[in-house]
Design a protein around this motif. Structure first.
Motif, PDB file in Angstrom:
ATOM      1  N   THR A 138       0.815  -1.210   0.000  1.00 40.89           N
ATOM      2  CA  THR A 138       0.000   0.000   0.000  1.00 40.89           C
ATOM      3  C   THR A 138       0.850   1.262   0.000  1.00 40.89           C
ATOM      4  O   THR A 138       0.443   2.296  -0.505  1.00 40.89           O
ATOM      5  N   GLN A 139       2.059   1.181   0.564  1.00 42.71           N
ATOM      6  CA  GLN A 139       2.898   2.375   0.613  1.00 42.71           C
ATOM      7  C   GLN A 139       3.414   2.768  -0.770  1.00 42.71           C
ATOM      8  O   GLN A 139       3.887   3.875  -0.972  1.00 42.71           O
ATOM      9  N   PHE A 140       3.310   1.847  -1.741  1.00 39.36           N
ATOM     10  CA  PHE A 140       3.724   2.150  -3.094  1.00 39.36           C
ATOM     11  C   PHE A 140       2.545   2.201  -4.056  1.00 39.36           C
ATOM     12  O   PHE A 140       2.724   2.127  -5.258  1.00 39.36           O
ATOM     13  N   SER A 141       1.349   2.275  -3.548  1.00 38.48           N
ATOM     14  CA  SER A 141       0.174   2.281  -4.413  1.00 38.48           C
ATOM     15  C   SER A 141       0.101   3.587  -5.197  1.00 38.48           C
ATOM     16  O   SER A 141       0.517   4.635  -4.725  1.00 38.48           O
ATOM     17  N   LYS A 142      -0.445   3.504  -6.368  1.00 35.94           N
ATOM     18  CA  LYS A 142      -0.600   4.679  -7.229  1.00 35.94           C
ATOM     19  C   LYS A 142      -1.789   5.484  -6.732  1.00 35.94           C
ATOM     20  O   LYS A 142      -2.903   4.971  -6.658  1.00 35.94           O
ATOM     21  N   PRO A 143      -1.629   6.746  -6.404  1.00 32.42           N
ATOM     22  CA  PRO A 143      -2.712   7.524  -5.828  1.00 32.42           C
ATOM     23  C   PRO A 143      -3.977   7.545  -6.672  1.00 32.42           C
ATOM     24  O   PRO A 143      -5.072   7.367  -6.170  1.00 32.42           O
ATOM     25  N   ASP A 144      -3.852   7.750  -8.000  1.00 29.90           N
ATOM     26  CA  ASP A 144      -5.045   7.824  -8.829  1.00 29.90           C
ATOM     27  C   ASP A 144      -5.382   6.495  -9.498  1.00 29.90           C
ATOM     28  O   ASP A 144      -6.430   6.350 -10.120  1.00 29.90           O
ATOM     29  N   ASN A 145      -4.488   5.512  -9.384  1.00 30.38           N
ATOM     30  CA  ASN A 145      -4.741   4.150  -9.857  1.00 30.38           C
ATOM     31  C   ASN A 145      -5.202   4.129 -11.312  1.00 30.38           C
ATOM     32  O   ASN A 145      -6.105   3.393 -11.677  1.00 30.38           O
ATOM     33  N   THR A 146      -4.584   4.946 -12.153  1.00 33.44           N
ATOM     34  CA  THR A 146      -5.029   5.054 -13.532  1.00 33.44           C
ATOM     35  C   THR A 146      -4.138   4.297 -14.500  1.00 33.44           C
ATOM     36  O   THR A 146      -2.995   3.973 -14.198  1.00 33.44           O
ATOM     37  N   PHE A 147      -4.686   4.029 -15.675  1.00 30.64           N
ATOM     38  CA  PHE A 147      -3.955   3.476 -16.802  1.00 30.64           C
ATOM     39  C   PHE A 147      -4.723   3.915 -18.046  1.00 30.64           C
ATOM     40  O   PHE A 147      -5.883   4.335 -17.955  1.00 30.64           O
ATOM     41  N   PRO A 148      -4.102   3.869 -19.220  1.00 31.86           N
ATOM     42  CA  PRO A 148      -4.705   4.490 -20.403  1.00 31.86           C
ATOM     43  C   PRO A 148      -6.142   4.095 -20.729  1.00 31.86           C
ATOM     44  O   PRO A 148      -6.945   4.939 -21.129  1.00 31.86           O
ATOM     45  N   LEU A 149      -6.504   2.813 -20.576  1.00 35.43           N
ATOM     46  CA  LEU A 149      -7.856   2.379 -20.953  1.00 35.43           C
ATOM     47  C   LEU A 149      -8.854   2.416 -19.786  1.00 35.43           C
ATOM     48  O   LEU A 149     -10.004   2.016 -19.947  1.00 35.43           O
ATOM     49  N   LYS A 150      -8.413   2.894 -18.631  1.00 31.16           N
ATOM     50  CA  LYS A 150      -9.309   2.914 -17.472  1.00 31.16           C
ATOM     51  C   LYS A 150     -10.590   3.714 -17.712  1.00 31.16           C
ATOM     52  O   LYS A 150     -11.680   3.252 -17.328  1.00 31.16           O
ATOM     53  N   PRO A 151     -10.540   4.902 -18.333  1.00 29.78           N
ATOM     54  CA  PRO A 151     -11.789   5.639 -18.559  1.00 29.78           C
ATOM     55  C   PRO A 151     -12.819   4.846 -19.361  1.00 29.78           C
ATOM     56  O   PRO A 151     -14.023   4.912 -19.080  1.00 29.78           O
ATOM     57  N   LEU A 152     -12.359   4.068 -20.335  1.00 34.05           N
ATOM     58  CA  LEU A 152     -13.278   3.278 -21.148  1.00 34.05           C
ATOM     59  C   LEU A 152     -13.794   2.067 -20.387  1.00 34.05           C
ATOM     60  O   LEU A 152     -14.941   1.648 -20.561  1.00 34.05           O
ATOM     61  N   ILE A 153     -12.941   1.496 -19.525  1.00 28.97           N
ATOM     62  CA  ILE A 153     -13.402   0.395 -18.674  1.00 28.97           C
ATOM     63  C   ILE A 153     -14.433   0.912 -17.678  1.00 28.97           C
ATOM     64  O   ILE A 153     -15.453   0.260 -17.419  1.00 28.97           O
ATOM     65  N   ASP A 154     -14.192   2.088 -17.135  1.00 29.46           N
ATOM     66  CA  ASP A 154     -15.157   2.702 -16.220  1.00 29.46           C
ATOM     67  C   ASP A 154     -16.475   2.978 -16.926  1.00 29.46           C
ATOM     68  O   ASP A 154     -17.560   2.789 -16.360  1.00 29.46           O
ATOM     69  N   GLN A 155     -16.393   3.435 -18.178  1.00 29.05           N
ATOM     70  CA  GLN A 155     -17.606   3.704 -18.959  1.00 29.05           C
ATOM     71  C   GLN A 155     -18.396   2.424 -19.184  1.00 29.05           C
ATOM     72  O   GLN A 155     -19.625   2.388 -19.037  1.00 29.05           O
ATOM     73  N   LEU A 156     -17.685   1.345 -19.533  1.00 22.39           N
ATOM     74  CA  LEU A 156     -18.326   0.052 -19.757  1.00 22.39           C
ATOM     75  C   LEU A 156     -18.983  -0.447 -18.473  1.00 22.39           C
ATOM     76  O   LEU A 156     -20.116  -0.938 -18.481  1.00 22.39           O
ATOM     77  N   THR A 157     -18.263  -0.307 -17.360  1.00 20.79           N
ATOM     78  CA  THR A 157     -18.775  -0.733 -16.059  1.00 20.79           C
ATOM     79  C   THR A 157     -20.063   0.002 -15.698  1.00 20.79           C
ATOM     80  O   THR A 157     -21.022  -0.599 -15.202  1.00 20.79           O
ATOM     81  N   GLN A 158     -20.088   1.294 -15.969  1.00 21.17           N
ATOM     82  CA  GLN A 158     -21.256   2.098 -15.646  1.00 21.17           C
ATOM     83  C   GLN A 158     -22.417   1.821 -16.600  1.00 21.17           C
ATOM     84  O   GLN A 158     -23.568   1.632 -16.163  1.00 21.17           O
TER      85      GLN A 158
END
Length: 232
Positions: free
Chosen positions: A34-54
């Motif tokens: 957890t001390q090395f976790s990415k704060p925004d936890n993003t990657f290039p296709l994440k917005p589209l995966i989020d869109q699909l999820t929603q």
């Protein structure tokens, strides 16, 4: 143990180490720091995966895990970001790109065209149509329908190759939806006798449950895709 070997006499700074762990954890979910976790936890296709999820209301089926790579029958969630990433890439770009792609990269075709560009240009509607139809049997979200192979990462990746082939052959949204319905109604239990007709499935030593008999995950995935295509 993770060992870094480098020539730079200045070593690695905190941000570089954080990035190494972030990329590694995307491919190997057993690493949890957890001390090395990415704060925004993003990657290039994440917005589209989020869109699909929603758009498909995945929360109704248990949601999408951002921490695990695969799904067990005992898990409450439907799938993972990793599986959706592979599904999207396979649906758009086929098996070769799907196999070699990494979540941290902006996935491209050999021509240099980005997968995200194709999705945003309307391709994502095919993926949504297929998954919406395929998920109908899971609406009750109970242990019985979640068992067997249905939530396996290899099954999802093989199904994405079905979408890829159908669209490449000129299938309409209606055709894609019908294919999703047909494959959604399939019995994915390990006792389902129809697996006899799948070239990469065979019975275990007790002769009761079906299992993967392919020599590699690539062969298994492609064999499943070939079988599913024959059904639709």
């Amino acid at each position: 143990m993770l060992t870094f070997v480098f020539d730079d006499e200045n070593g690695l700074n905190e941000e570089q180490v954080r990035e190494f762990f972030f990329k590694y954890n995307r491919q190997h979910s057993g690493l949890h720091l957890t001390q090395f976790s990415k704060p925004d936890n993003t990657f290039p296709l994440k917005p589209l995966i989020d869109q699909l999820t929603q758009n498909l209301n995945f929360e109704k089926y248990g949601g999408v895990s951002t921490k695990s790579k695969h799904v067990k029958a005992s898990d409450s969630y439907l799938t993972t970001e990793y599986i959706l990433f592979k599904f999207i890439v396979g649906s758009v770009a086929g098996s070769q790109v799907q196999e070699t792609s990494m979540m941290s990269n902006d996935v491209t075709f050999a021509s240099g065209l980005r997968v995200s560009e194709v999705l945003e240009d309307g391709y994502i509607k095919y993926i949504e149509a297929f998954l919406k139809a395929w998920l109908q049997p899971l609406q009750n979200n109970n242990k019985l329908t979640r068992g067997g192979f249905r939530l396996s990462a290899q099954i999802w990746q093989a199904l994405s190759l079905v979408v890829y082939k159908l669209v490449a052959d000129g299938a309409s949204i209606e055709d894609i939806t019908l294919s999703g319905l047909i494959l959604g109604r399939l019995d994915y239990s390990k006792r389902a006798t129809h697996w006899h007709n799948c070239g990469v499935m065979g019975l275990d030593s007790n002769g009761r449950l079906f299992k993967n008999t392919a020599n590699s995950t690539r062969e298994f995935r492609n064999g499943l895709a070939k079988y599913f295509l024959a059904l639709v």
